[in-house]
Design a protein around this motif. Sequence first.
Motif, PDB file in Angstrom:
ATOM      1  N   PHE A  32       0.822  -1.207  -0.043  1.00  0.00           N
ATOM      2  CA  PHE A  32       0.013   0.035  -0.139  1.00  0.00           C
ATOM      3  C   PHE A  32       0.911   1.117   0.137  1.00  0.00           C
ATOM      4  O   PHE A  32       1.894   1.389   0.872  1.00  0.00           O
ATOM      5  N   ASP A  33       0.773   1.938  -1.073  1.00  0.00           N
ATOM      6  CA  ASP A  33       1.475   3.367  -1.349  1.00  0.00           C
ATOM      7  C   ASP A  33       0.448   4.416  -0.961  1.00  0.00           C
ATOM      8  O   ASP A  33      -0.354   4.691  -1.670  1.00  0.00           O
ATOM      9  N   LYS A  34       1.128   5.494  -0.075  1.00  0.00           N
ATOM     10  CA  LYS A  34       0.388   6.610   0.240  1.00  0.00           C
ATOM     11  C   LYS A  34       0.408   7.266  -1.038  1.00  0.00           C
ATOM     12  O   LYS A  34       1.347   7.282  -1.945  1.00  0.00           O
ATOM     13  N   THR A  35      -0.562   8.333  -1.395  1.00  0.00           N
ATOM     14  CA  THR A  35      -0.521   9.133  -2.676  1.00  0.00           C
ATOM     15  C   THR A  35      -0.880  10.624  -2.097  1.00  0.00           C
ATOM     16  O   THR A  35      -1.336  10.830  -1.251  1.00  0.00           O
ATOM     17  N   ASN A  36      -0.299  11.407  -2.882  1.00  0.00           N
ATOM     18  CA  ASN A  36      -0.522  12.914  -2.751  1.00  0.00           C
ATOM     19  C   ASN A  36      -1.223  13.328  -4.035  1.00  0.00           C
ATOM     20  O   ASN A  36      -0.575  13.244  -5.201  1.00  0.00           O
TER      21      ASN A  36
END
Length: 108
Positions: A32-36
């Motif tokens: 799971f990768d955080k996004t901006n």
Amino acid sequence: MEKGENKIKQEDCGEDNLGAGILTLTNKRLAFDKTNARIMDFSKHFGDTILDIKLDDVIKVWKEGLLMKKVCFTAKTNEGEQTYKFGVFNTKDWTKTIEKQIAEYKNQ
């Protein structure tokens, strides 16, 4: 990604405690990768990988919810067993695909 690792499924979603990001299932792990995101130019950028779980560490996979459907899994981590709940579009397909990849990973 590691050598011999293939992306199986990926979706922009949110997790109950981790927030918005991108859930990725490969033939070896769940990540799971955080996004901006920026509204001004409609751009979205990958942030840090905050969840990286090998498939053999996944203990249980299920789906839940009536209106707000989620794919859920419990996994062994350094802090003990943790449960994650992701609001993905097709929970039934995600659940089946994760279970299939776990079975194939264990049979290697």
